[in-house]
Design an enzyme around this catalytic site. Structure first.
Site, PDB file in Angstrom:
ATOM      1  N   HIS A 208       0.798  -0.817   0.172  1.00  0.00           N
ATOM      2  CA  HIS A 208      -0.054   0.047  -0.374  1.00  0.00           C
ATOM      3  C   HIS A 208       0.973   1.429  -0.079  1.00  0.00           C
ATOM      4  CE1 HIS A 208       0.735  -0.102   4.378  1.00  0.00           C
ATOM      5  NE2 HIS A 208       0.297   0.809   4.548  1.00  0.00           N
ATOM      6  N   ASP A 210       0.588   5.326   2.261  1.00  0.00           N
ATOM      7  CA  ASP A 210       0.251   5.463   3.085  1.00  0.00           C
ATOM      8  C   ASP A 210      -0.703   7.120   3.095  1.00  0.00           C
ATOM      9  OD1 ASP A 210       1.132   4.299   4.691  1.00  0.00           O
ATOM     10  OD2 ASP A 210       2.756   5.297   5.785  1.00  0.00           O
ATOM     11  N   HIS A 265       4.774   0.615   0.017  1.00  0.00           N
ATOM     12  CA  HIS A 265       5.589  -0.507   1.087  1.00  0.00           C
ATOM     13  C   HIS A 265       4.706  -1.241   1.379  1.00  0.00           C
ATOM     14  CE1 HIS A 265       3.863   2.696   2.689  1.00  0.00           C
ATOM     15  NE2 HIS A 265       3.959   2.088   3.928  1.00  0.00           N
ATOM     16  N   ARG A 275       8.712  -8.105  15.073  1.00  0.00           N
ATOM     17  CA  ARG A 275       9.704  -6.854  14.122  1.00  0.00           C
ATOM     18  C   ARG A 275       8.459  -6.613  15.333  1.00  0.00           C
ATOM     19  NH1 ARG A 275      11.198  -3.982  10.046  1.00  0.00           N
ATOM     20  NH2 ARG A 275       9.738  -2.124   9.644  1.00  0.00           N
TER      21      ARG A 275
HETATM   22  C1  LIG Z   1      -7.231  -1.165   4.582  1.00  0.00           C
HETATM   23  C2  LIG Z   1      -7.089  -0.239   5.250  1.00  0.00           C
HETATM   24  C3  LIG Z   1      -6.782   0.553   6.040  1.00  0.00           C
HETATM   25  C4  LIG Z   1      -5.811   1.823   6.131  1.00  0.00           C
HETATM   26  C5  LIG Z   1      -7.715   2.944   5.098  1.00  0.00           C
HETATM   27  C6  LIG Z   1      -7.711   1.314   4.704  1.00  0.00           C
HETATM   28  O1  LIG Z   1      -9.303   1.660   3.607  1.00  0.00           O
HETATM   29  C7  LIG Z   1      -6.856   1.727   3.456  1.00  0.00           C
HETATM   30  C8  LIG Z   1      -5.932   3.121   4.320  1.00  0.00           C
HETATM   31  C9  LIG Z   1      -5.014   1.983   5.239  1.00  0.00           C
HETATM   32  C10 LIG Z   1      -4.566   2.993   5.996  1.00  0.00           C
HETATM   33  C11 LIG Z   1      -2.943   3.033   5.858  1.00  0.00           C
HETATM   34  C12 LIG Z   1      -1.563   3.994   6.421  1.00  0.00           C
HETATM   35  C13 LIG Z   1      -2.228   4.306   7.977  1.00  0.00           C
HETATM   36  C14 LIG Z   1      -3.520   3.814   7.503  1.00  0.00           C
HETATM   37  C15 LIG Z   1      -3.999   3.894   9.442  1.00  0.00           C
HETATM   38  C16 LIG Z   1      -4.813   5.217   6.877  1.00  0.00           C
HETATM   39  O2  LIG Z   1      -4.985   6.360   7.617  1.00  0.00           O
HETATM   40  O3  LIG Z   1      -4.939   4.232   5.644  1.00  0.00           O
HETATM   41  C17 LIG Z   1      -4.286   2.720   7.141  1.00  0.00           C
HETATM   42  C18 LIG Z   1      -6.060   2.514   7.368  1.00  0.00           C
HETATM   43  C19 LIG Z   1      -6.453   1.800   9.161  1.00  0.00           C
HETATM   44  O4  LIG Z   1      -5.367   0.982   9.326  1.00  0.00           O
HETATM   45  O5  LIG Z   1      -7.320   1.707   9.844  1.00  0.00           O
HETATM   46  O1  LIG Z   2       6.017  -1.914  10.365  1.00  0.00           O
HETATM   47  C1  LIG Z   2       6.037  -1.417   9.441  1.00  0.00           C
HETATM   48  O2  LIG Z   2       7.177  -1.431   9.282  1.00  0.00           O
HETATM   49  C2  LIG Z   2       5.670  -0.221   8.427  1.00  0.00           C
HETATM   50  C3  LIG Z   2       3.629  -0.774   8.622  1.00  0.00           C
HETATM   51  C4  LIG Z   2       2.875   0.169   7.414  1.00  0.00           C
HETATM   52  O3  LIG Z   2       3.345   0.461   6.227  1.00  0.00           O
HETATM   53  C5  LIG Z   2       2.130   0.938   8.085  1.00  0.00           C
HETATM   54  O4  LIG Z   2       1.244   0.872   9.138  1.00  0.00           O
HETATM   55  O5  LIG Z   2       1.461   1.485   7.606  1.00  0.00           O
HETATM   56 FE   LIG Z   3       2.708   2.197   5.196  1.00  0.00          FE
END
Ligand SMILES: C=C1C[C@]23C[C@@]1(O)CC[C@H]2[C@@]12CCC[C@@](C)(C(=O)O1)[C@H]2[C@@H]3C(=O)O
Ligand SMILES: O=C(O)CCC(=O)C(=O)O
Ligand SMILES: [Fe+2]
Length: 347
Positions: A208, A210, A265, A275
């Site tokens: 994905h 961020d 990543h 980890r």
């Molecule tokens: C599958 C998902 C988890 C996520 C929200 C989402 O629908 C798509 C983006 C994901 C992500 C990736 C970065 C950190 C995070 C907190 C965010 O803002 O987008 C996570 C979301 C999550 O884990 O809730």
């Molecule tokens: O745990 C990691 O090193 C990366 C995790 C990650 O990509 C995330 O939390 O969005």
């Molecule tokens: Fe991430």
């Protein structure tokens, strides 16, 4: 099934070894620093930061809190999962069925929210919230410094034009502590098509980008993180407990009109060691508009993205799967594409 030939594996390995993850030394002279940061954000959307200002004790206090929390029983940990998406999560990532071999604590960085949530996380909530607040304040400073240098590297006249998005008191920044327990996998799972992928490993956190502006990552001494280059190669990122890694997020890609690229990543699990990573996702307040900086839009570089609020982008992200390219929803249609659409829809 197509099995990669030894030659193609060798070529790929050579290519992977040739990639050097950029290192940014924050003690360097400012004009060089800004140029290097801008270059790293363009080429990889990812770099390592050394000589940063986050004190070792601040990092280790939060690491200790994380270790203490994840060593609890699963019943105890589940007490901390009261409101989605925040609190404790195990295997489920987001609301749309994405799964990974990890458990995590996802927190909003607002001190009031941290202090409330700490009561469900720790027997010493004040100690826990201090550890979180001290860490998020310290990494936020690093994130702001990097965004100011990045603006200088882009020759944007107002050096706070990027950092102001995350400095605001109402910023929607998040902290996630990820814990990947070791996963034993037999050789019978070996899949030659996945040589570039996991070999014997399982996916801890799927591919994905961020959605936020910038992510600051710190991990313990256990590897597993991989970044994808523009050419689609997966590059392993060595663990560096004393350093930080920085990732460009989707919102920064938009603010720079595509000049910086958000990095894709993923994390593969380790067979032997756990980890633990601490991720700071720097985001603007929910009602702030994200639109390419005017300096980044020219006749040669027309505006690539529609304007949206951070709340709208988050909503889009949460309605999609982890690996989806959510930025596509906000792309301005190219002139030629819209002609094609009109041509094909005319009778
Ligand atoms: C599958 C998902 C988890 C996520 C929200 C989402 O629908 C798509 C983006 C994901 C992500 C990736 C970065 C950190 C995070 C907190 C965010 O803002 O987008 C996570 C979301 C999550 O884990 O809730
Ligand atoms: O745990 C990691 O090193 C990366 C995790 C990650 O990509 C995330 O939390 O969005
Ligand atoms: Fe991430």
């Amino acid at each position: 099934m197509v099995v990669p030939s030894p030659t193609s594996i060798m070529i790929r390995t050579k290519k992977i070894n040739a990639v050097r993850i950029p290192t940014i030394d924050l003690s360097m002279e400012r004009s060089k620093l800004s140029e290097f940061i801008a270059k790293a954000c363009e080429e990889y959307g990812f770099f390592k930061v050394v000589n940063h200002s986050v004190p070792k004790e601040v990092i280790s206090k939060l690491e200790d809190e994380g270790t203490e929390f994840f060593s609890k029983t699963s019943l105890e940990k589940r007490q901390a999962s009261t409101t989605t998406p925040f609190g404790y999560g195990c295997k489920n990532i987001g609301p749309n069925g994405d799964m990974g071999d990890l458990e995590y604590l996802l927190l909003h960085t607002n001190p009031l929210s941290i202090s409330e949530r700490s009561k469900t996380i720790s027997k010493d909530p004040i100690k826990f919230s201090c550890a979180v607040n001290d860490y998020t304040e310290a990494v936020k400073e690093v994130a702001c410094e990097i965004l100011e240098l990045a603006a200088e590297g882009l020759w944007v006249p107002d050096k706070s034009s990027l950092s102001k998005f995350i400095r605001d008191v109402h910023s929607d920044s998040l902290l996630r502590i990820n814990h990947y327990p070791p996963v034993k996998k037999g050789n019978d799972n070996w899949d030659p098509c996945q040589l570039q992928n996991s070999n014997k490993n399982t996916i801890g956190f799927g591919e994905h980008s961020d959605p936020q502006i910038l992510t600051i990552l710190r991990s313990n001494n256990v590897g597993g993180l991989q970044i994808s280059t523009h050419h689609g190669l997966w590059i392993p990122v060595p663990p560096e407990p004393n350093e930080l890694y920085v990732m460009v997020g989707d919102a920064l890609q938009v603010l720079t009109n595509g000049r910086f690229v958000s990095v894709r990543h993923r994390v593969l699990t380790n067979e032997m060691k756990p980890r633990m990573s601490m991720m700071y996702f720097a985001a603007p307040p929910l009602n702030w508009w994200i639109t390419p900086l005017s300096k980044m839009v020219t006749a040669h570089n027309p505006c690539l993205y529609k304007s949206f609020t951070w709340a709208q982008y988050k909503q889009a992200a949460y309605s999609l799967r982890l690996g989806d390219s959510r930025l596509d929803l906000f792309k301005v249609q190219k002139q030629e594409d819209s002609h094609l659409v009109h041509a094909s829809s005319s009778p």
